[in-house]
Design an enzyme around this catalytic site. Structure first.
Site, PDB file in Angstrom:
ATOM      1  CG  ASN A  88      78.956 123.196 -33.686  1.00 35.29           C
ATOM      2  OD1 ASN A  88      78.243 123.802 -32.899  1.00 35.29           O
ATOM      3  ND2 ASN A  88      80.235 123.489 -33.865  1.00 35.29           N
ATOM      4  CD  GLU A 131      86.134 119.826 -38.387  1.00 31.55           C
ATOM      5  OE1 GLU A 131      86.187 119.046 -37.423  1.00 31.55           O
ATOM      6  OE2 GLU A 131      85.194 120.603 -38.588  1.00 31.55           O
ATOM      7  CB  THR A 158      86.169 129.045 -36.081  1.00 31.81           C
ATOM      8  OG1 THR A 158      85.528 128.777 -34.836  1.00 31.81           O
ATOM      9  CG2 THR A 158      87.624 128.678 -35.985  1.00 31.81           C
ATOM     10  NE  ARG A 171      81.586 134.812 -29.373  1.00 38.95           N
ATOM     11  CZ  ARG A 171      82.265 135.177 -30.470  1.00 38.95           C
ATOM     12  NH1 ARG A 171      81.794 134.859 -31.655  1.00 38.95           N
ATOM     13  NH2 ARG A 171      83.375 135.854 -30.382  1.00 38.95           N
ATOM     14  CG  HIS A 204      84.118 126.576 -30.092  1.00 39.25           C
ATOM     15  ND1 HIS A 204      84.330 127.409 -31.167  1.00 39.25           N
ATOM     16  CD2 HIS A 204      85.155 126.795 -29.247  1.00 39.25           C
ATOM     17  CE1 HIS A 204      85.444 128.100 -30.976  1.00 39.25           C
ATOM     18  NE2 HIS A 204      85.955 127.757 -29.813  1.00 39.25           N
ATOM     19  CD  GLU A 262      84.773 123.527 -32.871  1.00 38.41           C
ATOM     20  OE1 GLU A 262      84.942 124.746 -32.881  1.00 38.41           O
ATOM     21  OE2 GLU A 262      83.927 122.956 -33.554  1.00 38.41           O
ATOM     22  CG  HIS A 292      83.297 127.047 -40.572  1.00 37.42           C
ATOM     23  ND1 HIS A 292      82.741 128.151 -41.160  1.00 37.42           N
ATOM     24  CD2 HIS A 292      83.473 127.356 -39.269  1.00 37.42           C
ATOM     25  CE1 HIS A 292      82.606 129.093 -40.237  1.00 37.42           C
ATOM     26  NE2 HIS A 292      83.039 128.637 -39.078  1.00 37.42           N
ATOM     27  N   GLY A 293      80.282 125.972 -42.442  1.00 35.26           N
ATOM     28  CA  GLY A 293      79.482 126.612 -43.487  1.00 35.26           C
ATOM     29  C   GLY A 293      78.726 125.646 -44.382  1.00 35.26           C
ATOM     30  CG  HIS A 312      75.172 128.746 -33.734  1.00 35.54           C
ATOM     31  ND1 HIS A 312      75.673 129.925 -33.217  1.00 35.54           N
ATOM     32  CD2 HIS A 312      76.145 128.228 -34.518  1.00 35.54           C
ATOM     33  CE1 HIS A 312      76.886 130.124 -33.703  1.00 35.54           C
ATOM     34  NE2 HIS A 312      77.195 129.113 -34.491  1.00 35.54           N
ATOM     35  NE  ARG A 357      84.097 132.227 -29.825  1.00 32.33           N
ATOM     36  CZ  ARG A 357      84.612 132.293 -31.051  1.00 32.33           C
ATOM     37  NH1 ARG A 357      84.210 131.474 -31.987  1.00 32.33           N
ATOM     38  NH2 ARG A 357      85.515 133.199 -31.341  1.00 32.33           N
TER      39      ARG A 357
HETATM   40  N1  PXP Z   1      84.039 122.470 -37.488  1.00 38.00           N
HETATM   41  C1  PXP Z   1      84.673 123.376 -36.733  1.00 38.00           C
HETATM   42  C2  PXP Z   1      86.058 123.082 -36.296  1.00 38.00           C
HETATM   43  C3  PXP Z   1      84.028 124.571 -36.333  1.00 38.00           C
HETATM   44  O1  PXP Z   1      84.669 125.481 -35.592  1.00 38.00           O
HETATM   45  C4  PXP Z   1      82.685 124.765 -36.723  1.00 38.00           C
HETATM   46  C5  PXP Z   1      81.956 126.001 -36.293  1.00 38.00           C
HETATM   47  O2  PXP Z   1      81.960 126.158 -34.940  1.00 38.00           O
HETATM   48  C6  PXP Z   1      82.059 123.788 -37.478  1.00 38.00           C
HETATM   49  C7  PXP Z   1      82.767 122.658 -37.880  1.00 38.00           C
HETATM   50  C8  PXP Z   1      80.631 123.895 -37.889  1.00 38.00           C
HETATM   51  O3  PXP Z   1      80.450 125.009 -38.708  1.00 38.00           O
HETATM   52  P1  PXP Z   1      78.986 125.487 -39.036  1.00 38.00           P
HETATM   53  O4  PXP Z   1      78.354 125.878 -37.746  1.00 38.00           O
HETATM   54  O5  PXP Z   1      79.196 126.629 -39.965  1.00 38.00           O
HETATM   55  O6  PXP Z   1      78.276 124.331 -39.668  1.00 38.00           O
END
Ligand code: PXP
Length: 247
Positions: free
Chosen positions: A10, A154, A104, A52, A46, A73, A197-198, A13, A48
């Protein structure tokens, strides 16, 4: 066991960093191409509602410039639906979105929104996008995902990762147990299972080890780690940790 577990990167950032100065640097497409060269199986971005981080032009550039699949996304809004149907990316991951949230925060509420989501998903599936729903590890939500026509779910690993980071081993292990149970349950419903995520070097192994999980999507940690070890090396190290968790 799903054979090789895919790693989706992803790059949201990278765009956050670019937007901090309002210019064109660093370029998310360049980061995506580095990820691709480092062996990423896909790129996630993503778009949004408030733009942002990723912007419309980034998605167009990714569609044009990538050779690996794009996982687009979006929130389930009419605007995003139209963009997805115009661009027809390989995959569309539907996520909940709140304007005020930093990221998210929770999973998508599928159960209470089934008719609307089924209508949202059908044209995307007909356009041959693989539709994935980002949900909490909850059997009732997963049953609803299958009913509304999603091919993929997911599982949201955010709570597991937060507990792990705070050293709350009991809560992290309870959450991991829920994710494990739900990965088996979703697989039994015929859904392809992804997770994310995370995730970091420290917490990825138990999730990567789940046989049903065919793909991990990881962003924020790897973009941060790029400052210290470089993006490609961070991706290679994540891949190594994933692989060693599965043997
Ligand atoms: N999967 C989904 C559906 C997400 O929304 C995100 C964060 O945008 C991620 C994975 C990746 O999460 P992270 O950036 O915390 O690794």
């Amino acid at each position: 066991m799903a054979t090789k577990q895919r790693l989706g990167i992803n790059i949201d950032h990278v765009a956050t960093l670019r937007n901090a100065r309002g210019g064109a640097y660093p370029d998310p497409l360049r980061a995506a191409l580095i990820a691709e060269a480092a062996g990423a199986d896909g790129i996630t971005a993503h778009l949004r509602e408030d733009r942002r981080h990723i912007r419309d032009a980034d998605i167009e550039a990714l569609m044009e410039g990538l050779t690996v699949p794009l996982n687009f996304e979006i929130a389930a809004t009419a605007e995003m639906h139209a963009i997805a149907l115009r661009l027809k990316p390989h995959a569309v991951c539907i996520v909940p979105e709140k304007r005020e949230e930093r990221t998210t925060e929770g999973g998508l509420e599928v159960l209470a929104d089934q008719d609307r989501l089924a209508d949202f998903i059908l044209p995307l599936s007909e356009a041959r996008c693989r539709v994935s729903l980002f949900v909490a590890a909850d059997e009732r939500q997963l049953e609803a995902c299958a009913r509304v026509g999603a091919e993929v779910v997911e599982l949201h690993t955010g709570a597991y990762c937060d507990f792990h980071a705070k050293g709350n081993a009991k809560a992290a292990s309870d959450e991991l147990e829920r994710i494990t149970r739900c990965a088996v349950f979703a697989d039994g419903l015929g859904l392809e299972v992804h997770a994310g995520h995370g995730l970091t070097f420290n917490n990825v192994a138990p999730i990567a080890a789940l046989p049903q999980v065919a793909e991990l999507n990881i962003g924020h940690f790897l973009v941060g780690e790029a400052v210290f070890m470089g993006f490609a090396h961070a991706i290679l190290e994540m891949r190594r940790l994933m692989q060693s968790a599965r043997v």
